[in-house]
Design a protein around this motif. Structure first.
Motif, PDB file in Angstrom:
ATOM      1  N   ILE A 190       0.834  -1.203   0.000  1.00 17.48           N
ATOM      2  CA  ILE A 190       0.000   0.000   0.000  1.00 17.48           C
ATOM      3  C   ILE A 190       0.869   1.254   0.000  1.00 17.48           C
ATOM      4  O   ILE A 190       0.544   2.249  -0.650  1.00 17.48           O
ATOM      5  CB  ILE A 190      -0.957  -0.004   1.212  1.00 17.48           C
ATOM      6  CG1 ILE A 190      -1.911  -1.205   1.127  1.00 17.48           C
ATOM      7  CG2 ILE A 190      -1.717   1.304   1.316  1.00 17.48           C
ATOM      8  CD1 ILE A 190      -2.755  -1.281  -0.113  1.00 17.48           C
ATOM      9  N   THR A 244       0.380   4.895  -1.782  1.00 21.38           N
ATOM     10  CA  THR A 244       0.152   6.134  -1.027  1.00 21.38           C
ATOM     11  C   THR A 244       1.322   7.108  -1.146  1.00 21.38           C
ATOM     12  O   THR A 244       1.122   8.317  -1.084  1.00 21.38           O
ATOM     13  CB  THR A 244      -0.159   5.849   0.451  1.00 21.38           C
ATOM     14  OG1 THR A 244       0.933   5.137   1.052  1.00 21.38           O
ATOM     15  CG2 THR A 244      -1.450   5.053   0.594  1.00 21.38           C
ATOM     16  N   GLN A 284       0.182  11.009  -1.835  1.00 21.40           N
ATOM     17  CA  GLN A 284       0.032  11.627  -0.517  1.00 21.40           C
ATOM     18  C   GLN A 284      -0.266  13.110  -0.539  1.00 21.40           C
ATOM     19  O   GLN A 284      -0.950  13.611   0.341  1.00 21.40           O
ATOM     20  CB  GLN A 284       1.264  11.348   0.336  1.00 21.40           C
ATOM     21  CG  GLN A 284       2.537  11.958  -0.203  1.00 21.40           C
ATOM     22  CD  GLN A 284       3.719  11.625   0.661  1.00 21.40           C
ATOM     23  OE1 GLN A 284       3.606  11.528   1.877  1.00 21.40           O
ATOM     24  NE2 GLN A 284       4.873  11.438   0.039  1.00 21.40           N
ATOM     25  N   ILE A 301       2.245   4.755   5.748  1.00 21.09           N
ATOM     26  CA  ILE A 301       1.366   4.816   4.570  1.00 21.09           C
ATOM     27  C   ILE A 301       0.799   6.232   4.414  1.00 21.09           C
ATOM     28  O   ILE A 301      -0.312   6.427   3.946  1.00 21.09           O
ATOM     29  CB  ILE A 301       0.267   3.733   4.572  1.00 21.09           C
ATOM     30  CG1 ILE A 301      -0.585   3.780   5.828  1.00 21.09           C
ATOM     31  CG2 ILE A 301       0.876   2.356   4.346  1.00 21.09           C
ATOM     32  CD1 ILE A 301      -1.824   2.893   5.764  1.00 21.09           C
ATOM     33  N   HIS A 302       1.602   7.205   4.847  1.00 26.65           N
ATOM     34  CA  HIS A 302       1.361   8.616   4.554  1.00 26.65           C
ATOM     35  C   HIS A 302       0.045   9.147   5.112  1.00 26.65           C
ATOM     36  O   HIS A 302      -0.615   9.973   4.487  1.00 26.65           O
ATOM     37  CB  HIS A 302       1.484   8.844   3.045  1.00 26.65           C
ATOM     38  CG  HIS A 302       2.760   8.251   2.525  1.00 26.65           C
ATOM     39  ND1 HIS A 302       2.822   6.996   1.958  1.00 26.65           N
ATOM     40  CD2 HIS A 302       4.041   8.706   2.566  1.00 26.65           C
ATOM     41  CE1 HIS A 302       4.076   6.717   1.648  1.00 26.65           C
ATOM     42  NE2 HIS A 302       4.848   7.731   2.008  1.00 26.65           N
ATOM     43  N   PHE A 324      -2.810   7.635   5.663  1.00 26.45           N
ATOM     44  CA  PHE A 324      -4.052   6.975   5.250  1.00 26.45           C
ATOM     45  C   PHE A 324      -4.339   5.788   6.172  1.00 26.45           C
ATOM     46  O   PHE A 324      -3.424   5.210   6.751  1.00 26.45           O
ATOM     47  CB  PHE A 324      -3.935   6.433   3.818  1.00 26.45           C
ATOM     48  CG  PHE A 324      -3.912   7.479   2.752  1.00 26.45           C
ATOM     49  CD1 PHE A 324      -5.090   7.944   2.190  1.00 26.45           C
ATOM     50  CD2 PHE A 324      -2.714   7.987   2.286  1.00 26.45           C
ATOM     51  CE1 PHE A 324      -5.070   8.903   1.194  1.00 26.45           C
ATOM     52  CE2 PHE A 324      -2.680   8.946   1.284  1.00 26.45           C
ATOM     53  CZ  PHE A 324      -3.866   9.411   0.743  1.00 26.45           C
ATOM     54  N   VAL A 343      -6.338   1.922   5.914  1.00 25.93           N
ATOM     55  CA  VAL A 343      -6.731   0.954   4.895  1.00 25.93           C
ATOM     56  C   VAL A 343      -7.811   0.065   5.483  1.00 25.93           C
ATOM     57  O   VAL A 343      -7.615  -0.556   6.533  1.00 25.93           O
ATOM     58  CB  VAL A 343      -5.550   0.071   4.449  1.00 25.93           C
ATOM     59  CG1 VAL A 343      -5.994  -0.907   3.366  1.00 25.93           C
ATOM     60  CG2 VAL A 343      -4.378   0.911   3.978  1.00 25.93           C
ATOM     61  N   LEU A 387      -8.954   3.685   0.998  1.00 27.16           N
ATOM     62  CA  LEU A 387      -7.969   4.507   1.689  1.00 27.16           C
ATOM     63  C   LEU A 387      -8.680   5.758   2.182  1.00 27.16           C
ATOM     64  O   LEU A 387      -9.347   6.438   1.398  1.00 27.16           O
ATOM     65  CB  LEU A 387      -6.853   4.913   0.732  1.00 27.16           C
ATOM     66  CG  LEU A 387      -6.067   3.791   0.065  1.00 27.16           C
ATOM     67  CD1 LEU A 387      -5.151   4.349  -1.022  1.00 27.16           C
ATOM     68  CD2 LEU A 387      -5.273   3.013   1.090  1.00 27.16           C
ATOM     69  N   PRO A 446      -7.966   9.345   4.184  1.00 30.20           N
ATOM     70  CA  PRO A 446      -7.003  10.258   4.800  1.00 30.20           C
ATOM     71  C   PRO A 446      -7.304  10.434   6.287  1.00 30.20           C
ATOM     72  O   PRO A 446      -8.451  10.706   6.666  1.00 30.20           O
ATOM     73  CB  PRO A 446      -7.203  11.568   4.037  1.00 30.20           C
ATOM     74  CG  PRO A 446      -7.815  11.149   2.726  1.00 30.20           C
ATOM     75  CD  PRO A 446      -8.669   9.958   3.065  1.00 30.20           C
TER      76      PRO A 446
END
Length: 157
Positions: free
Chosen positions: A10, A14, A18, A77-78, A80, A82, A144, A146
């Motif tokens: 992922i 991302t 991002q 994963i910036h 996010f 999941v 995803l 944010p």
């Protein structure tokens, strides 16, 4: 497949999205860069199948929908989160996306469509609301969010 391996798959996605707004341009980018059939899309789809079979993904069920948060928002994963759902010809609970939602649609049986969209990526912008619907078969939908933001709401009478 482990959660850590899945998170790394992922992160490849991302990391490229991002700083982008959640809009139709992002949707077009995802469908061009990570289309169904691409190594990245197929690796994530295979990981979902393996993780569901192993019992650590989509481990809960309600109203005919199997679901679960796989990864909480984190720097790896910036920011996010999941989540993955498994749906088959069903309408899910209405919810809002304060920061938007990015959906990866993976049909499993039939001509499954998520909110009218087949295999690939679909983006809901910030402030959008919907009742997630899979029709025409069975599908996994990875989403995803944010900062993991989602708000379950009541449908208007």
């Amino acid at each position: 497949m482990t959660v850590e391996n899945f998170q790394a798959l992922i992160a490849n996605v991302t990391g490229q999205i991002q700083d982008r707004p959640l809009d139709k341009q992002l949707e077009a980018f995802l469908n061009e860069r990570f289309p169904p059939g691409s190594p990245e899309f197929e690796a994530i789809a295979a990981a979902c199948r393996d993780a569901v079979a192993a019992g650590w993904m989509c481990e809960r069920e309600h109203g005919g929908i199997k679901f679960g948060r796989v990864v909480k928002p984190c720097p790896e994963i910036h920011g996010f989160s999941v989540d993955v759902v498994e749906m088959s010809d069903v309408v899910g609970p209405q919810h809002a996306h304060p920061n938007g939602e990015i959906d990866m649609i993976m049909p499993l049986e039939g001509d499954a469509k998520f909110d009218g969209h087949g295999a690939g990526w679909f983006v809901y912008g910030p402030g959008s609301v919907h009742r997630p619907t899979v029709s025409g078969g069975r599908a996994y939908v990875l989403y995803l969010l944010p900062q993991g933001a989602i708000e379950f709401t009541r449908a208007a009478a």
